[in-house]
Design a protein around this motif. Structure first.
Motif, short mmCIF file in Angstrom:
data_model
loop_
_atom_site.label_atom_id
_atom_site.label_comp_id
_atom_site.label_asym_id
_atom_site.label_seq_id
_atom_site.Cartn_x
_atom_site.Cartn_y
_atom_site.Cartn_z
N ALA A 820 62.94 -85.86 50.89
CA ALA A 820 63.53 -87.01 51.03
C ALA A 820 65.03 -86.94 51.51
N ASP A 821 65.46 -87.69 52.19
CA ASP A 821 66.85 -87.95 52.91
C ASP A 821 67.88 -88.42 51.83
N THR A 822 68.52 -87.59 51.41
CA THR A 822 69.55 -88.08 50.21
C THR A 822 70.58 -88.95 50.56
N SER A 823 70.73 -89.06 51.83
CA SER A 823 71.65 -90.05 52.37
C SER A 823 71.40 -91.44 51.99
N VAL A 824 70.26 -92.01 51.40
CA VAL A 824 69.92 -93.08 51.07
C VAL A 824 70.76 -93.67 49.81
N LEU A 825 71.04 -92.43 48.91
CA LEU A 825 71.77 -92.64 47.79
C LEU A 825 73.15 -93.52 48.09
N ASP A 826 73.52 -93.16 49.36
CA ASP A 826 74.86 -93.85 49.70
C ASP A 826 74.86 -95.59 49.74
N ASP A 827 73.46 -95.91 49.68
CA ASP A 827 73.44 -97.32 49.81
C ASP A 827 73.64 -98.18 48.22
N TYR A 828 74.00 -97.25 47.19
CA TYR A 828 74.13 -97.79 46.09
C TYR A 828 75.50 -97.53 45.51
N LYS A 829 76.02 -98.06 44.75
CA LYS A 829 77.51 -98.15 44.22
C LYS A 829 77.63 -96.99 43.54
N ASP A 830 76.62 -96.61 42.59
CA ASP A 830 76.51 -95.48 41.94
C ASP A 830 75.97 -94.34 42.23
N GLY A 831 75.75 -94.24 43.55
CA GLY A 831 74.87 -93.17 44.18
C GLY A 831 75.49 -91.70 44.15
N ASP A 832 76.91 -91.74 43.87
CA ASP A 832 77.52 -90.49 43.59
C ASP A 832 77.49 -90.09 42.37
N TRP A 844 63.76 -89.45 46.80
CA TRP A 844 62.27 -89.71 47.10
C TRP A 844 61.85 -90.98 46.22
N ALA A 845 62.52 -91.31 44.89
CA ALA A 845 61.96 -92.31 44.19
C ALA A 845 62.68 -93.78 44.78
N VAL A 846 63.69 -93.53 45.40
CA VAL A 846 64.19 -94.64 46.19
C VAL A 846 63.51 -94.93 47.44
N GLU A 847 63.09 -94.11 48.17
CA GLU A 847 62.28 -94.16 49.58
C GLU A 847 60.85 -94.75 49.12
N ASN A 848 60.27 -94.36 48.13
CA ASN A 848 58.85 -94.97 47.80
C ASN A 848 58.86 -96.03 47.09
N GLY A 849 59.93 -96.62 46.82
CA GLY A 849 60.24 -98.05 46.17
C GLY A 849 59.97 -98.19 44.73
N ILE A 850 60.26 -96.97 44.06
CA ILE A 850 60.04 -96.54 42.70
C ILE A 850 61.24 -96.90 41.91
N GLY A 852 65.82 -98.29 42.34
CA GLY A 852 66.74 -99.01 43.21
C GLY A 852 65.95 -100.20 43.86
N VAL A 853 65.21 -100.84 43.36
CA VAL A 853 64.18 -102.02 44.01
C VAL A 853 64.95 -103.23 43.63
N ASP A 854 65.65 -103.91 44.62
CA ASP A 854 66.42 -105.32 44.31
C ASP A 854 67.55 -105.37 43.60
N THR A 855 68.15 -104.18 43.95
CA THR A 855 69.62 -103.88 43.04
C THR A 855 70.48 -102.89 43.88
N ASP A 856 71.73 -102.90 43.49
CA ASP A 856 72.74 -101.98 44.28
C ASP A 856 72.97 -100.88 43.45
N GLN A 857 72.46 -100.51 42.33
CA GLN A 857 72.93 -99.70 41.52
C GLN A 857 71.52 -98.89 40.87
#
Length: 892
Positions: A820-832, A844-850, A852-857
């Motif tokens: 998975a592309d870890t840059s997707v974590l940048d879309d979340y407030k606490d991704g760091d 991987w869990a984010v990209e597959n809709g498992i 971070g669904v309907d939330t920014d954390q």
């Protein structure tokens, strides 16, 4: 979509009617009747037989299953289909309560030939007066023993089928070919009237219905008589009006419109001379010298509106002609004279005035005697075809009265913009031209009694449709007509044309155009809705002809959509696995929508297409579940269900909607059947819970129910508690993954006495319920212990990122790609805040809709609850345990 009904139904109904429910969503007679609220009826002092005969039908449905709140005197509009009323509940005169009626035992009569005659339900079609004959013997079997004293009573309930309505009909000016144009102006000739009745265009030639040019109504002519009246004098006219004034047209229906009448007011406006084209006839010298002095005829826009000859057969005198700037005592000499043309005193047809001229000349030629190729020239239209080099318009063929054209005649050619062009352009440039013949103002040898002109269309070539024009639809060649079915897409975009000339394919838009019109002759740029359309190839360059009746036209009959499957759904519907799909009870009205399925794809119908008449509601689920049959139910089975008619989905129970198609220009009546999986197409509202600590309406309940139904997770052993907000142990997660894999068999060498199972971890008790699952997960590489130790910590809680890793490793060993592309974590407030070792797993869990669904954390390092585990594992694997080919092998 919310329920869009305007009735309030609270009556209980018991199923005793033998007409079947047409489909799960009833379009036929809902075979139910109302139950009496009380078993006893007091007839007081009224004679029992009279009490029944003088009773009232308090509850009924029509033969499509729709509730009729006031059935006595009800009117159906004629549509050529059978219509009747099913009486379902009667209240005898003087009785305190109502009784149920078996509508299958009701007879029907029609008033015909001065008397009532028996008629079958199927025979109630034509316009007329009908009645239902309800014998006391039709009392429902549930009440019959108590009301046997009414066995000879007869109750009549009247209803009608009335003609279609003419209300809403409009008049329009057919000369403009625009059905929205209701303006008329006096022309001196008959007006072109048209009507729009029930949405369809019909043209009128003054006495009869006619087909307008280029348009044909396949539905024929309406059963309507037309009367014309002068609005101001209330005088009936012998024919359609010509003169300016206020009028009323009365449309009187017969046949399908029997009994309907409507009046339409309209105005014919006066003609304004100041903006008109006026021509005064030139005067012969002999007449002028005789002292008669005025022109004999005047033409307005090409129509004669004045003649000085009192003996003429047609002697219109709308105009007054008076001297202009000069007023000679008498006209005797050659010359050009100025006149004022205005409305004659008291004339109601024209207004305004204009200054025009005429001349006195020796010879006045008759406009009707000018010819082209010995045919009348004036007012004619001639099409000439160049065919590359040939000249088809020969000016030497112009003549007058069988002889050559006078040498002093001036032939002028103008194009469509009114610009004068050279005569040779007619033989070199494609276009539409106007040829006029005049004589110079200072030519006092020759004049005209009327304007002289003709239209010349110059084209490149003839196109014979049988050989040179081909229509295609969806890539296939078609001929004459096509019959697509409405699907919301533009049919016109799928229609192609191939037009050839001498073997050369012509270019659409340059050499020819394609025009589409609807059933009313109105130009359309798309063909979408059901109806009749005409597609024509037109050209300003080529002369399009045809060898047969099909001509250059393609007829498009867009068929209404058939709905072989129509379902009701709701965005609030939840899938609870083995417990089925239902709307969790909240006490509020649930939303719903309708959809159909094509190739496995759910397609929602637009709002306003389906209307719910009512819902058949039952609050006892066992009743319907005890009926082991598919819809439509056998009528006898309805006796097992106690239905109630309701307007909204808001109580615990099951709902079967009775619906109708509102816009039948788009859809046929649906053929509503069971769903492909055999599930009855109804919708349920339930309030029960699988777990005592979980309400079905709360967030995550659907996934928890599914995890339970799929065998992934269960509640605490020996209880009805799920522990939705409790932490979950690492050993329990291993067990969940083991269950998802289908609990694969373990090698026997790992087993120990009394059912235990060895693991490679020192801190895992081999007799704990999770030991076998941990051993399997470790052997497959899904889990591992703490680095540098032999410990797994099975009793410790799991963080979100740890679960992401376990689930990702499970996905890997079952064959999925987990990079998975870890840059997707940048879309979340606490991704760091995600630990470095877990970044790719969480991504991987984010990209597959498992996650971070309907939330920014992500809350990656926080503990995870049993609710969240159920949600995540169901999101990843919603379809059940792995089949044999996908189960990770257990190393042996």
């Amino acid at each position: 979509m919310t329920a869009c009904v305007n009735r309030k139904h609270t009556k209980k109904v018991a199923a005793v009617v033998t007409a079947s429910l047409v489909g799960a969503l009833s379009l036929g007679v809902a075979p139910v009747v109302a139950m009496a609220d009380d078993a006893e009826i007091s007839t007081q002092s009224v004679d029992p037989e009279d009490a029944f005969a003088k009773g009232t039908v308090t509850y009924a449905k029509d033969n499509n299953g729709y509730i009729i709140t006031n059935p006595e005197g009800y009117e159906f509009e004629y549509d050529g289909l059978p219509h009747h009323i099913l009486p379902l509940q009667v209240k005898p005169d003087g009785a305190a309560n109502t009784i149920a009626i078996d509508a299958d035992k009701v007879d029907y009569e029609v008033y015909k030939g001065g008397r009532w005659q028996k008629v079958s339900k199927e025979g109630i079609v034509g316009i007329g007066n009908y009645r239902a004959v309800i014998p006391s013997g039709a009392i429902s079997s549930a009440d019959k023993d108590q009301y046997d004293e009414w066995k000879n009573g007869l109750l009549y309930m009247n209803f009608k089928i009335v003609g279609r309505s003419l209300q809403g009909a409009t008049i329009f000016n057919a000369a403009t070919n625009d059905i929205t144009d209701s303006s008329f102006t006096y022309t001196g000739e008959n007006q072109d009237f048209g009507f729009v009745i029930d949405g369809l265009r019909y043209d009128w030639n003054g006495m009869n219905w006619v087909n307008p040019g280029g348009y044909e109504n396949p539905y024929g002519y309406p059963a309507v008589n037309v009367e014309w009246w002068n609005t101001n004098t209330n005088e009936k006219l012998a024919s359609a009006p010509v003169d300016a004034g206020n009028y009323t047209v009365v449309l009187k229906g017969w046949g399908a419109f029997q009994g309907s009448e409507t009046k339409i007011n309209f105005t014919i406006n006066k003609l304004d001379l100041s903006t008109a084209d006026i021509f005064l006839s030139d005067m012969p010298t002999t007449v002028a010298q005789a002292g008669l002095g005025l022109p004999t005829m005047a033409y307005v826009n090409g129509v004669r509106m004045y003649t000085a000859d009192a003996a003429a057969t047609e002697n219109p005198k709308n105009l007054a002609i008076t001297w202009g700037a000069t007023d000679p005592d008498i006209i005797r000499d050659h010359g050009v004279y100025t006149m004022n043309v205005a409305a004659i005193s008291g004339n109601k047809n024209v207004t305004g005035s204009k200054t025009v001229t005429f001349k006195v000349a020796d010879n006045i030629l008759d406009a009707e005697k000018f010819t082209y190729k010995r045919s009348k020239l004036n007012g004619s239209e001639i099409t000439v075809v160049r065919k590359v080099t040939n000249t088809y318009f020969d000016f030497t063929d112009l003549g007058y009265n069988g002889r050559a054209l006078p040498k002093d005649a001036i032939v002028t050619i103008t194009d469509e913009q009114g610009n004068e062009v050279a005569a040779e352009d007619v033989n070199s440039k494609v276009g539409t031209y106007t040829l006029t013949i005049t004589f110079a103002d200072d030519n006092f040898n020759t004049g005209l009694n009327a304007p002289v002109s003709m239209t010349i269309r110059v084209l490149k070539d003839d196109l014979w449709t049988a050989a040179d024009l081909t229509y295609t639809w969806q890539g296939d060649v078609v001929d004459g007509a096509i019959y697509p079915t409405y699907d919301g897409e533009d049919v016109l975009a799928e229609i192609g044309t191939v037009v050839k000339s001498h073997g050369t394919t012509l270019e659409k838009g340059a050499d020819y155009d394609v025009t589409a019109t609807d059933i009313n002759g109105q130009v359309v740029d798309k063909i979408v809705d059901a109806g009749v359309y005409f597609v024509n190839v037109t050209s300003d360059t080529y002369n399009i002809k045809w060898n047969d009746h099909t001509g250059t036209r393609l007829v498009v009959f867009v068929q209404p959509m058939e709905l072989p499957n129509l379902y009701i759904g709701s965005d609030q519907l939840k899938d609870f696995g083995k417990d089925g799909s239902f709307i969790p009870y909240t006490g509020s009205d649930a939303t719903y929508y309708f959809y159909y399925v094509v190739d496995g794809k759910e397609i929602r119908l637009p709002e306003g297409v389906i209307e719910v008449d009512h819902f058949n509601f039952d609050d006892d689920f066992t009743n319907l579940e005890d009926i082991d049959v598919n819809w439509p139910l056998d009528p006898s089975e309805w006796t097992k269900v106690d239905w109630e008619d309701v307007d909204a989905i808001n109580a615990v129970g099951q709902y079967v909607p009775s619906v109708k198609v509102v816009n039948d220009n788009y859809f046929y009546w649906p053929d509503i059947t069971t769903r492909e999986d055999g599930v009855v197409n109804k919708i349920d509202v339930r309030g029960e819970s699988v777990y005592s600590d979980l309400d079905a309406s709360e967030w995550g309940a659907e996934e928890i129910y599914k995890a339970h139904a799929l065998g992934y997770m269960g509640g605490y052993n020996g209880t009805s508690i799920f522990g939705k907000d409790d932490s979950i142990k690492r050993g329990d997660v291993a067990t969940v993954l083991y269950n998802m894999a289908g609990s694969p068999e373990a090698p026997t060498e790992g087993e120990i006495k009394d059912g235990g199972y060895k693991t490679k971890f020192d801190d895992v008790d081999p007799y704990m319920y999770y030991a076998k699952a941990i051993a399997w997960a470790n052997a497959c590489g899904i889990i591992s212990g703490d680095s540098g130790t032999a410990n797994f910590r099975p009793e410790d809680p799991v963080s979100r990122q740890e679960l992401a890793k376990m689930l990702a490793e499970y996905a890997r060993v079952t064959g999925d790609e987990i990079s998975a592309d870890t840059s997707v974590l940048d879309d979340y407030k606490d991704g760091d805040e995600v630990s470095e070792w877990a970044e790719e797993y969480v991504a991987w869990a984010v990209e597959n809709g498992i996650m971070g669904v309907d939330t920014d954390q992500l809350w990656a390092t926080g503990r995870i609850t049993r609710r969240h585990v159920a949600i995540m594992v169901v999101r990843y694997q919603p379809d059940g345990k792995l089949h044999d080919a996908m189960i990770p092998s257990w190393p042996r």
